[in-house]
Design an enzyme around this catalytic site. Sequence first.
Site, mmCIF file in Angstrom:
data_model
loop_
_atom_site.group_PDB
_atom_site.id
_atom_site.type_symbol
_atom_site.label_atom_id
_atom_site.label_comp_id
_atom_site.label_asym_id
_atom_site.label_seq_id
_atom_site.Cartn_x
_atom_site.Cartn_y
_atom_site.Cartn_z
ATOM 1 C CE1 TYR A 1 -14.646 3.496 -22.336
ATOM 2 C CE2 TYR A 1 -14.171 5.997 -22.022
ATOM 3 C CZ TYR A 1 -14.379 4.729 -22.728
ATOM 4 O OH TYR A 1 -13.997 4.986 -24.103
ATOM 5 C CB SER B 1 -11.203 1.223 -27.650
ATOM 6 O OG SER B 1 -11.603 2.583 -27.484
ATOM 7 C CB VAL C 1 -7.687 6.409 -29.829
ATOM 8 C CG1 VAL C 1 -8.858 6.584 -30.695
ATOM 9 C CG2 VAL C 1 -7.676 6.360 -28.406
ATOM 10 C CE1 TYR D 1 -14.646 1.802 -31.254
ATOM 11 C CE2 TYR D 1 -12.804 2.279 -32.367
ATOM 12 C CZ TYR D 1 -13.446 2.110 -31.273
ATOM 13 O OH TYR D 1 -12.657 1.858 -30.283
ATOM 14 C CE LYS E 1 -14.182 1.709 -25.896
ATOM 15 N NZ LYS E 1 -14.669 2.487 -27.015
HETATM 16 N N1 GLN Z 1 -10.403 6.360 -24.033
HETATM 17 C C1 GLN Z 1 -10.742 6.978 -25.318
HETATM 18 C C2 GLN Z 1 -12.090 7.591 -25.495
HETATM 19 O O1 GLN Z 1 -12.885 7.395 -24.813
HETATM 20 C C3 GLN Z 1 -11.146 5.116 -26.221
HETATM 21 C C4 GLN Z 1 -11.296 5.388 -27.599
HETATM 22 C C5 GLN Z 1 -10.758 4.528 -28.565
HETATM 23 O O2 GLN Z 1 -9.619 3.792 -28.225
HETATM 24 N N2 GLN Z 1 -11.245 4.354 -29.773
HETATM 25 O O3 GLN Z 1 -12.086 8.403 -26.292
#
Ligand code: GLN
Length: 315
Positions: free
Chosen positions: A191, A64, A261, A243, A67
Amino acid sequence: MLELDRIVAAIAAEMKAAPDRGKVADYIPPLACVPPSKFGIAVVLADGTCHLGGDAEEPFSIQSISKVFALTLALGELGDELWRRVGREPSGSAFNSIVQLESESGIPRNPFINAGAIVVADILLGRFRPNEVIGNLLRFVRNLAGDESIAIDEAVAHAEHQTGFRNFALAYYMRSFGNIRHAVEDTLSVYFHQCALAMSCHQLALAGRYLANDGRNPSTGQNVVTSQRARRINALMMSCGHYDNSGEFAFRTGLPGKSGVGGGILAVAPGIASITVWSPGLNEKGNSQLGSLALERLTQATGWSVFEPRPDNYA
Ligand code: GLN
């Protein structure tokens, strides 16, 4: 040894030895194979000096954190029109939550939860094909980091496609509201590939320099974004980058940050440094457990905080 080198080395030593390392994400199978013993830290100062510790040169799945780069590109293409399709409020919910989308008509709360990032990927598609968008994104981060060796881990992208049932659900649900405008397969291909970017702490901290430097890449002198846009991206990172753990992260570090993650966190000390930490074990909110602790230690030791009063700045 320089004072900052000493601080970075002490943090790396403490984190390498820490017994409670959190839990490595396993819902994307290749991520489950990453040893929890890894820890890396990279601090790139405004003058270009790098201070590295632990596994700072080892690539990991940035997930993420991508992003931030995707948002930067999408704002470049669509400008403030983007905010008609994505909000700017913390969600207070998990990164992959679907609940708010129903009452909020398919408009995600912010660009850093999965739903918001999927809309950003859809915006990037515009009139392009998925491969072109993925190529652009890769070129963008390579250019930011000044490193052509940065690559996408196809095995991770493939595994995300195979197991990303929630992301499919989010995308189809938003498509029913008209907030996904391309085939869901195409939008998610963008994505999943952006999330599968593999970068080291060193490369990521280099790529984040424009956020620490009011929008300018200090090594090329290029204005990546305007200073206002860099400040706004930092504001979003601070309020939404972790988050439903964003308040806690801000409380502990006082810096904008974006987690993934894969266990990485990109943090920004405006005017001072671009910082990346990596430890694969996550806390219960899906953010790197030791990464957050390492940034807390770093900010305590250096005094870096966006809330540090610097009267000269207001003169
Ligand atoms: N690719 C992961 C997902 O879509 C990204 C989530 C994350 O890094 N929090 O679940």
